[in-house]
Design a protein around this motif. Structure first.
Motif, PDB file in Angstrom:
ATOM      1  N   GLN A 150       1.078  -1.456  -0.394  1.00  0.00           N
ATOM      2  CA  GLN A 150      -0.573   0.093  -0.028  1.00  0.00           C
ATOM      3  C   GLN A 150       0.933   1.199  -0.063  1.00  0.00           C
ATOM      4  N   TYR A 151       0.712   2.041  -0.753  1.00  0.00           N
ATOM      5  CA  TYR A 151       1.386   3.220  -1.372  1.00  0.00           C
ATOM      6  C   TYR A 151       1.843   4.682  -0.268  1.00  0.00           C
ATOM      7  N   GLU A 152       2.130   5.260  -0.128  1.00  0.00           N
ATOM      8  CA  GLU A 152       1.840   7.126   0.525  1.00  0.00           C
ATOM      9  C   GLU A 152       1.737   7.801  -0.162  1.00  0.00           C
ATOM     10  N   ALA A 153       0.292   8.696  -0.026  1.00  0.00           N
ATOM     11  CA  ALA A 153      -0.124   9.980  -0.142  1.00  0.00           C
ATOM     12  C   ALA A 153       0.043  10.577   0.807  1.00  0.00           C
ATOM     13  N   PRO A 154       1.379  11.669   0.939  1.00  0.00           N
ATOM     14  CA  PRO A 154       1.191  12.227   2.343  1.00  0.00           C
ATOM     15  C   PRO A 154       0.222  13.504   2.732  1.00  0.00           C
ATOM     16  N   TRP A 155      -0.953  14.167   1.911  1.00  0.00           N
ATOM     17  CA  TRP A 155      -1.552  14.689   1.709  1.00  0.00           C
ATOM     18  C   TRP A 155      -2.904  14.105   1.958  1.00  0.00           C
ATOM     19  N   ASN A 156      -2.772  13.016   2.063  1.00  0.00           N
ATOM     20  CA  ASN A 156      -4.778  12.696   2.806  1.00  0.00           C
ATOM     21  C   ASN A 156      -4.064  11.670   3.377  1.00  0.00           C
ATOM     22  N   ASN A 157      -3.140  11.171   4.290  1.00  0.00           N
ATOM     23  CA  ASN A 157      -3.161   9.805   5.171  1.00  0.00           C
ATOM     24  C   ASN A 157      -2.229  10.411   6.364  1.00  0.00           C
TER      25      ASN A 157
END
Length: 213
Positions: free
Chosen positions: A134-141
């Motif tokens: 599962q990949y990272e999306a810092p603006w949504n996590n």
């Protein structure tokens, strides 16, 4: 040859989340497939052609080395995936049957965007017998566990940035700026004493017969 399936809720999510890793996998000989679940017509700037993001996605995935015949865009309405959860799941079941991937990449279950969360959860249901990153999306996590670090090269970083720059319609968003993209890869590299890295959460990791740890 490993088969790798990238699940992108919207065009550009796969490149943003794991573009450098895609570049690395292709360099290593993996067969990569990319599926976006929406062309996000409702999110396009006023006056843009309806197929704008589809055309941009084809340029971006080509920049990463994915053959066009290994890409597709489904027609789920942006921000309404939850309303069609079963249809999303059934589309994944079809992909699993057609492609039979060894590894699947999806958004994180900690992603607060409603479409991303739907893809993440249905991925777990459909691909529970596969390795899932599962990949990272810092603006949504709100939270993200850096469980796996994928070390990448300067070439992979440049390929990721080049791919994301194909999305002219998204220009101006902070998270597509090259400085941010490179900085995030450097940050994760520093965490493990390397130059660059992408990070993933791993709800399922499978080693088949004959594969080493």
């Amino acid at each position: 040859m490993r088969k790798v399936l990238i699940l992108a809720p919207h065009t550009d999510d796969g490149e943003l989340g794991c573009g450098a890793t895609i570049s690395k996998l292709i360099r290593q000989g993996a067969q990569v497939y990319y599926v976006a679940f929406s062309s996000c017509v409702d999110s396009l700037p006023a006056g843009a052609a309806p197929d704008t993001l589809i055309r941009e996605m084809h340029r971006a995935t080509t920049a990463l080395g994915i053959p066009e015949e290994n890409t597709r865009v489904l027609d789920f309405q942006v921000r309404h995936f939850e309303d069609h959860r079963q249809d999303v799941l059934e589309s994944m079941v079809k992909l699993n049957r057609e492609i039979n991937p060894d590894i699947v990449f999806s958004p994180s279950v900690h992603d607060v965007h409603q479409d991303h969360a739907t893809i993440a959860n249905e991925c777990l249901r459909c691909f529970k017998k596969k390795t899932i990153y599962q990949y990272e999306a810092p603006w949504n996590n709100f939270t993200f566990d850096n469980q796996v670090f994928c070390c990448v090269t300067e070439e992979d970083v440049e390929n990721k940035i080049r791919a994301i720059q194909c999305y002219d319609s998204q220009e101006g968003r902070d998270y597509v700026h090259p400085d941010f993209l490179r900085g995030l890869l450097i940050t994760h590299g520093v965490q493990i004493g390397r130059r660059y890295a992408e990070v993933f959460e791993v709800p399922r990791l499978i080693f088949n017969e004959g594969e080493s740890l």
